[in-house]
Design an enzyme around this catalytic site. Structure first.
Site, PDB file in Angstrom:
ATOM      1  N   ARG A 194      90.274  34.451  93.138  1.00 46.89           N
ATOM      2  CA  ARG A 194      91.404  34.812  92.267  1.00 46.89           C
ATOM      3  C   ARG A 194      91.463  33.863  91.064  1.00 46.89           C
ATOM      4  O   ARG A 194      91.653  34.289  89.926  1.00 46.89           O
ATOM      5  CB  ARG A 194      92.698  34.724  93.082  1.00 46.89           C
ATOM      6  CG  ARG A 194      93.972  35.073  92.339  1.00 46.89           C
ATOM      7  CD  ARG A 194      95.091  35.439  93.297  1.00 46.89           C
ATOM      8  NE  ARG A 194      94.728  36.609  94.066  1.00 46.89           N
ATOM      9  CZ  ARG A 194      94.427  36.576  95.386  1.00 46.89           C
ATOM     10  NH1 ARG A 194      94.524  35.460  96.080  1.00 46.89           N
ATOM     11  NH2 ARG A 194      94.048  37.684  96.000  1.00 46.89           N
TER      12      ARG A 194
ATOM     13  N   LYS B 242      93.151  25.661  97.170  1.00 48.72           N
ATOM     14  CA  LYS B 242      92.560  27.019  97.153  1.00 48.72           C
ATOM     15  C   LYS B 242      92.315  27.454  95.703  1.00 48.72           C
ATOM     16  O   LYS B 242      91.265  28.002  95.376  1.00 48.72           O
ATOM     17  CB  LYS B 242      93.492  28.009  97.877  1.00 48.72           C
ATOM     18  CG  LYS B 242      92.929  29.415  97.932  1.00 48.72           C
ATOM     19  CD  LYS B 242      93.821  30.410  98.670  1.00 48.72           C
ATOM     20  CE  LYS B 242      93.310  31.832  98.495  1.00 48.72           C
ATOM     21  NZ  LYS B 242      94.205  32.853  99.045  1.00 48.72           N
TER      22      LYS B 242
ATOM     23  N   THR C  67     102.304  43.503  91.389  1.00 49.99           N
ATOM     24  CA  THR C  67     101.809  43.329  92.747  1.00 49.99           C
ATOM     25  C   THR C  67     102.970  43.290  93.734  1.00 49.99           C
ATOM     26  O   THR C  67     104.042  42.774  93.411  1.00 49.99           O
ATOM     27  CB  THR C  67     100.991  42.018  92.884  1.00 49.99           C
ATOM     28  OG1 THR C  67     100.588  41.857  94.246  1.00 49.99           O
ATOM     29  CG2 THR C  67     101.769  40.780  92.462  1.00 49.99           C
TER      30      THR C  67
ATOM     31  N   ASN D  84     102.393  41.788  96.544  1.00 48.93           N
ATOM     32  CA  ASN D  84     101.962  40.672  97.388  1.00 48.93           C
ATOM     33  C   ASN D  84     102.444  39.341  96.789  1.00 48.93           C
ATOM     34  O   ASN D  84     101.882  38.843  95.803  1.00 48.93           O
ATOM     35  CB  ASN D  84     100.428  40.710  97.483  1.00 48.93           C
ATOM     36  CG  ASN D  84      99.895  39.674  98.443  1.00 48.93           C
ATOM     37  OD1 ASN D  84     100.406  38.565  98.519  1.00 48.93           O
ATOM     38  ND2 ASN D  84      98.849  40.025  99.173  1.00 48.93           N
TER      39      ASN D  84
ATOM     40  N   GLU E 127      96.288  53.117  95.691  1.00 53.12           N
ATOM     41  CA  GLU E 127      95.065  52.401  96.048  1.00 53.12           C
ATOM     42  C   GLU E 127      94.057  53.408  96.563  1.00 53.12           C
ATOM     43  O   GLU E 127      94.159  53.860  97.696  1.00 53.12           O
ATOM     44  CB  GLU E 127      95.365  51.316  97.082  1.00 53.12           C
ATOM     45  CG  GLU E 127      95.059  49.953  96.489  1.00 53.12           C
ATOM     46  CD  GLU E 127      95.392  48.770  97.357  1.00 53.12           C
ATOM     47  OE1 GLU E 127      94.642  48.527  98.304  1.00 53.12           O
ATOM     48  OE2 GLU E 127      96.393  48.093  97.057  1.00 53.12           O
TER      49      GLU E 127
ATOM     50  N   GLY F 174      96.574  36.720 104.667  1.00 51.43           N
ATOM     51  CA  GLY F 174      95.451  37.619 104.943  1.00 51.43           C
ATOM     52  C   GLY F 174      94.323  36.964 105.728  1.00 51.43           C
ATOM     53  O   GLY F 174      94.518  36.432 106.819  1.00 51.43           O
ATOM     54  N   TYR F 175      93.139  36.990 105.144  1.00 45.92           N
ATOM     55  CA  TYR F 175      91.945  36.476 105.817  1.00 45.92           C
ATOM     56  C   TYR F 175      91.762  34.968 105.639  1.00 45.92           C
ATOM     57  O   TYR F 175      90.764  34.408 106.106  1.00 45.92           O
ATOM     58  CB  TYR F 175      90.704  37.206 105.286  1.00 45.92           C
ATOM     59  CG  TYR F 175      90.684  38.680 105.626  1.00 45.92           C
ATOM     60  CD1 TYR F 175      90.250  39.106 106.874  1.00 45.92           C
ATOM     61  CD2 TYR F 175      91.112  39.634 104.714  1.00 45.92           C
ATOM     62  CE1 TYR F 175      90.237  40.458 107.203  1.00 45.92           C
ATOM     63  CE2 TYR F 175      91.099  40.991 105.030  1.00 45.92           C
ATOM     64  CZ  TYR F 175      90.661  41.384 106.273  1.00 45.92           C
ATOM     65  OH  TYR F 175      90.653  42.716 106.605  1.00 45.92           O
ATOM     66  N   ASP F 176      92.672  34.311 104.969  1.00 46.82           N
ATOM     67  CA  ASP F 176      92.513  32.869 104.706  1.00 46.82           C
ATOM     68  C   ASP F 176      92.217  32.037 105.952  1.00 46.82           C
ATOM     69  O   ASP F 176      91.378  31.134 105.895  1.00 46.82           O
ATOM     70  CB  ASP F 176      93.757  32.309 103.981  1.00 46.82           C
ATOM     71  CG  ASP F 176      93.771  32.684 102.509  1.00 46.82           C
ATOM     72  OD1 ASP F 176      92.718  33.099 101.992  1.00 46.82           O
ATOM     73  OD2 ASP F 176      94.836  32.567 101.881  1.00 46.82           O
TER      74      ASP F 176
ATOM     75  N   ASP G 242      92.852  43.443  92.419  1.00 49.15           N
ATOM     76  CA  ASP G 242      92.441  43.913  93.740  1.00 49.15           C
ATOM     77  C   ASP G 242      91.461  42.905  94.299  1.00 49.15           C
ATOM     78  O   ASP G 242      90.615  42.372  93.576  1.00 49.15           O
ATOM     79  CB  ASP G 242      91.811  45.303  93.673  1.00 49.15           C
ATOM     80  CG  ASP G 242      91.885  45.956  95.045  1.00 49.15           C
ATOM     81  OD1 ASP G 242      92.991  46.369  95.442  1.00 49.15           O
ATOM     82  OD2 ASP G 242      90.855  45.999  95.750  1.00 49.15           O
TER      83      ASP G 242
HETATM   84  P1  ITT Z   1      98.732  44.383  95.719  1.00 40.20           P
HETATM   85  O1  ITT Z   1     100.166  44.803  95.768  1.00 40.20           O
HETATM   86  O2  ITT Z   1      98.449  43.400  94.621  1.00 40.20           O
HETATM   87  O3  ITT Z   1      97.760  45.541  95.718  1.00 40.20           O
HETATM   88  P2  ITT Z   1      97.693  43.837  98.416  1.00 40.20           P
HETATM   89  O4  ITT Z   1      98.263  42.960  99.471  1.00 40.20           O
HETATM   90  O5  ITT Z   1      97.654  45.322  98.646  1.00 40.20           O
HETATM   91  O6  ITT Z   1      98.486  43.534  97.074  1.00 40.20           O
HETATM   92  P3  ITT Z   1      94.747  43.819  98.027  1.00 40.20           P
HETATM   93  O7  ITT Z   1      94.671  45.290  98.225  1.00 40.20           O
HETATM   94  O8  ITT Z   1      94.147  43.251  96.791  1.00 40.20           O
HETATM   95  O9  ITT Z   1      96.254  43.266  98.095  1.00 40.20           O
HETATM   96  O10 ITT Z   1      94.104  43.029  99.235  1.00 40.20           O
HETATM   97  C1  ITT Z   1      93.345  43.625 100.250  1.00 40.20           C
HETATM   98  C2  ITT Z   1      93.473  42.822 101.509  1.00 40.20           C
HETATM   99  O11 ITT Z   1      92.774  41.588 101.372  1.00 40.20           O
HETATM  100  C3  ITT Z   1      94.901  42.506 101.903  1.00 40.20           C
HETATM  101  O12 ITT Z   1      95.048  42.762 103.272  1.00 40.20           O
HETATM  102  C4  ITT Z   1      95.058  41.016 101.627  1.00 40.20           C
HETATM  103  O13 ITT Z   1      95.872  40.407 102.589  1.00 40.20           O
HETATM  104  C5  ITT Z   1      93.618  40.492 101.702  1.00 40.20           C
HETATM  105  N1  ITT Z   1      93.435  39.437 100.689  1.00 40.20           N
HETATM  106  C6  ITT Z   1      93.452  39.585  99.347  1.00 40.20           C
HETATM  107  N2  ITT Z   1      93.308  38.400  98.728  1.00 40.20           N
HETATM  108  C7  ITT Z   1      93.214  37.474  99.706  1.00 40.20           C
HETATM  109  C8  ITT Z   1      93.094  36.069  99.713  1.00 40.20           C
HETATM  110  O14 ITT Z   1      93.075  35.360  98.590  1.00 40.20           O
HETATM  111  N3  ITT Z   1      93.056  35.450 100.889  1.00 40.20           N
HETATM  112  C9  ITT Z   1      93.093  36.135 102.040  1.00 40.20           C
HETATM  113  N4  ITT Z   1      93.227  37.461 102.144  1.00 40.20           N
HETATM  114  C10 ITT Z   1      93.290  38.133 100.974  1.00 40.20           C
END
Ligand code: ITT
Length: 195
Positions: A180, A174, A12, A14, A43, A151-153, A72
């Site tokens: 997750r 969380k 990842t 992230n 993706e 992100g959307y947290d 994902d």
């Molecule tokens: P990878 O490298 O693991 O793919 P990513 O940041 O691209 O990481 P995703 O495609 O899974 O992650 O996430 C899609 C979006 O949803 C991304 O903008 C994240 O910030 C948001 N997101 C994912 N999990 C979240 C969480 O637990 N809380 C808040 N926002 C989340």
């Protein structure tokens, strides 16, 4: 039980996601070391996040001989947005962001939302792929609240926890209820069964 701990890679880019999973890993007696790796993944724009996760996993050309997984996740506003942004979560966050989302639903008091996560694991001992899913239900906050998480947290209020957003919770809080963590719990059961 194995003699030595093996490495399992979480692929990842992230760091927040990795931190959350790492905390969950550390709580358990388990025969694996968790390591983060970044790799070029693709993706795809699919209709559900399980497909995205599987495609992401299959796009990796590993240069190591270990088990590895990707995850994902998506944020779904079921009412009134019929599941949007869902599989478009990343794009929407990077464009209109949380502020834009709140504007879209400004006229609605009663919203329904959820997060979903799918872990796709390549399990080396069986040379097979497995998936593990988790979700958490709640609603959208009327304002952006809290500086924890990512992100959307700051706009998601999980059901049953007063009126706090995920952004106002600690990682541990969380992790006690998140999409997750639920997907992870299922992978943990699987890994225990096969150690
Ligand atoms: P990878 O490298 O693991 O793919 P990513 O940041 O691209 O990481 P995703 O495609 O899974 O992650 O996430 C899609 C979006 O949803 C991304 O903008 C994240 O910030 C948001 N997101 C994912 N999990 C979240 C969480 O637990 N809380 C808040 N926002 C989340």
């Amino acid at each position: 039980m194995k003699q030595e701990k093996e490495i399992i890679y979480f692929i990842t880019g992230n760091n927040h996601k990795f931190k959350e999973i790492k905390k969950l890993f550390q709580k358990e007696e388990i025969d694996y070391y968790l390591k983060q790796k970044t790799a070029a993944t693709i993706e795809v724009q699919a209709s559900n996040i399980k497909e995205v996760a599987l495609f992401k996993l299959n796009s990796i050309k590993p240069k190591f001989n270990n088990s590895y997984f990707v995850e994902d996740a998506g944020f779904f506003i079921d009412d009134p947005l019929k599941g949007f942004p869902g599989v478009y979560s990343k794009f929407v966050l990077n464009t209109i962001g949380n502020k834009g989302i709140l504007k879209l639903i400004n006229d609605y008091w009663n919203t329904v939302a959820h997060f979903e996560a799918v872990i796709a694991l390549y399990f080396q001992p069986l040379d097979k792929i497995f998936t593990f899913e988790g979700s958490v239900e709640g609603k959208v906050s009327k304002e952006i609240k809290g500086t924890n998480g990512f992100g959307y947290d700051p706009i998601f209020i999980p059901n049953g926890l007063s009126n706090n957003t995920f952004g106002e919770l600690s990682i541990e809080e969380k992790n006690a209820i998140s999409h997750r963590a639920k997907a992870w719990q299922k992978m943990l059961i699987f890994l225990r069964k096969h150690q």
